[in-house]
Design a protein around this motif. Structure first.
Motif, PDB file in Angstrom:
ATOM      1  N   MET A  81     -30.214 -38.585 -19.726  1.00  0.00           N
ATOM      2  CA  MET A  81     -28.986 -37.916 -20.165  1.00  0.00           C
ATOM      3  C   MET A  81     -28.054 -37.668 -18.985  1.00  0.00           C
ATOM      4  N   SER A  82     -28.708 -37.302 -17.853  1.00  0.00           N
ATOM      5  CA  SER A  82     -27.935 -37.040 -16.638  1.00  0.00           C
ATOM      6  C   SER A  82     -27.220 -38.298 -16.173  1.00  0.00           C
ATOM      7  N   ASP A  83     -27.915 -39.478 -16.265  1.00  0.00           N
ATOM      8  CA  ASP A  83     -27.313 -40.747 -15.857  1.00  0.00           C
ATOM      9  C   ASP A  83     -26.090 -41.068 -16.708  1.00  0.00           C
ATOM     10  N   ILE A  84     -26.196 -40.792 -18.010  1.00  0.00           N
ATOM     11  CA  ILE A  84     -25.073 -41.056 -18.914  1.00  0.00           C
ATOM     12  C   ILE A  84     -23.878 -40.186 -18.541  1.00  0.00           C
ATOM     13  N   ASN A  85     -24.159 -38.913 -18.261  1.00  0.00           N
ATOM     14  CA  ASN A  85     -23.076 -37.990 -17.861  1.00  0.00           C
ATOM     15  C   ASN A  85     -22.432 -38.428 -16.553  1.00  0.00           C
ATOM     16  N   ASN A  86     -23.283 -38.886 -15.612  1.00  0.00           N
ATOM     17  CA  ASN A  86     -22.754 -39.339 -14.325  1.00  0.00           C
ATOM     18  C   ASN A  86     -21.865 -40.570 -14.489  1.00  0.00           C
ATOM     19  N   ARG A  87     -22.345 -41.527 -15.334  1.00  0.00           N
ATOM     20  CA  ARG A  87     -21.550 -42.734 -15.569  1.00  0.00           C
ATOM     21  C   ARG A  87     -20.227 -42.387 -16.246  1.00  0.00           C
ATOM     22  N   SER A  88     -20.275 -41.443 -17.183  1.00  0.00           N
ATOM     23  CA  SER A  88     -19.054 -41.018 -17.872  1.00  0.00           C
ATOM     24  C   SER A  88     -18.077 -40.369 -16.897  1.00  0.00           C
ATOM     25  N   LEU A  89     -18.635 -39.548 -15.987  1.00  0.00           N
ATOM     26  CA  LEU A  89     -17.788 -38.893 -14.987  1.00  0.00           C
ATOM     27  C   LEU A  89     -17.166 -39.914 -14.041  1.00  0.00           C
ATOM     28  N   GLU A  90     -17.982 -40.897 -13.610  1.00  0.00           N
ATOM     29  CA  GLU A  90     -17.468 -41.950 -12.720  1.00  0.00           C
ATOM     30  C   GLU A  90     -16.373 -42.766 -13.407  1.00  0.00           C
ATOM     31  N   LYS A  91     -16.585 -43.029 -14.709  1.00  0.00           N
ATOM     32  CA  LYS A  91     -15.579 -43.791 -15.467  1.00  0.00           C
ATOM     33  C   LYS A  91     -14.278 -43.017 -15.553  1.00  0.00           C
TER      34      LYS A  91
END
Length: 287
Positions: free
Chosen positions: A1-11
């Motif tokens: 879940m953390s990875d998804i949030n990080n990718r969303s933030l980077e995007k």
């Protein structure tokens, strides 16, 4: 879940950087257009100022001659002496040329006033908000501002219809019209015609800028509003002018399209603007 949030933030961060870069590029295009515009306006102003300055020098010489005559009158010179001085300064020529000199100088100053007034109307720096505007006045002031770009390349034909006031940010619409006029001049290789046409259809106003230049290949017509796409030679264009124009018209809830000219030679750009902006609020009035 953390990875998804990080990718969303980077995007989101990447999109924000891209948006900022896009704004900076469009601002650079604005500044480049202003620089080109300033050079043309300086040339337009320099011409009348040049001959007014020359006329003032002639006026100084003429006044010296007239003062010689009036000083002789004050000194009580004889009629023969006064007649000799009058003949020596060629008084008849001087009197006629003074009238021409003053008329020409007045015309030059009026030209400078017209250019300065056009620049003020063109920019409307102090008034960047949606408000009812006279598109014809905006077109005329823009034509005055870019006159130096056009006069050596084309005859401008005005085909104006009846237009009510249009709710817009006038300085931004002026900028779009300027881009289209300058592009039209660049498309003409020798000397041609540029037609500026306006019409009103129901709740929409249209402006067309049509030239009889070399035209744009049909396969490129759908790409010309893309950032960095240009049909001009290397070093002659950034490919941002039409992209900026597209963004401005989109912001006005309108459309801008390009097609081959009605004559079959050249290009016709068509701007469509709603007479009234839908849902204008205080928060989105600022340009």
């Amino acid at each position: 879940m953390s990875d998804i949030n990080n990718r969303s933030l980077e995007k989101d961060q990447l999109n924000a950087r891209l948006e900022q870069a896009n704004r900076q590029l469009l601002q650079s295009e604005k500044l480049a257009a202003i620089g080109q515009l300033a050079a043309g306006v300086a040339h337009e102003i320099n011409n009348p100022v040049g001959y007014v300055y020359s006329n003032l020098q002639s006026l100084g010489t003429y006044l010296d001659d007239i003062f010689r005559l009036t000083d002789a009158v004050d000194a009580g010179s004889s009629l023969e002496d006064l007649s000799a001085i009058k003949k020596n300064i060629d008084y008849s020529f001087l009197k006629d040329d003074l009238k021409d000199l003053l008329a020409e100088s007045r015309e030059g100053i009026e030209r400078v006033k017209t250019i300065i007034s056009a620049m003020k109307d063109f920019s409307h720096i102090e008034d960047e908000e949606f408000k009812p505007s006279d598109l014809h006045r905006g077109i005329e002031t823009t034509l005055n501002v870019v006159n130096n770009e056009l006069k050596y390349k084309a005859t401008v034909i005005r085909d104006f219809g009846e237009l009510p006031e249009v709710e817009c940010i006038s300085s931004q619409i002026n900028q779009v019209v300027m881009n289209l006029l300058v592009n039209a001049a660049h498309a003409i290789e020798d000397f041609g015609e540029i037609v500026v046409r306006t019409r009103c259809d129901s709740d929409w106003a249209t402006i067309e800028v049509e030239d009889n230049g070399k035209g744009i290949a049909r396969e490129n017509l759908h790409r010309i509003f893309e950032p960095f796409f240009t049909t001009k030679p290397v070093g002659k264009g950034t490919g941002l002018g039409l992209s900026l124009s597209f963004n401005i018209i989109e912001k006005h809830n309108g459309s801008i399209t390009a097609d081959q000219a009605s004559t079959g030679k050249g290009t016709c750009f068509r701007i469509s603007l709603p007479l009234k902006q839908p849902g204008i609020t205080a928060d989105n009035q600022r340009g």
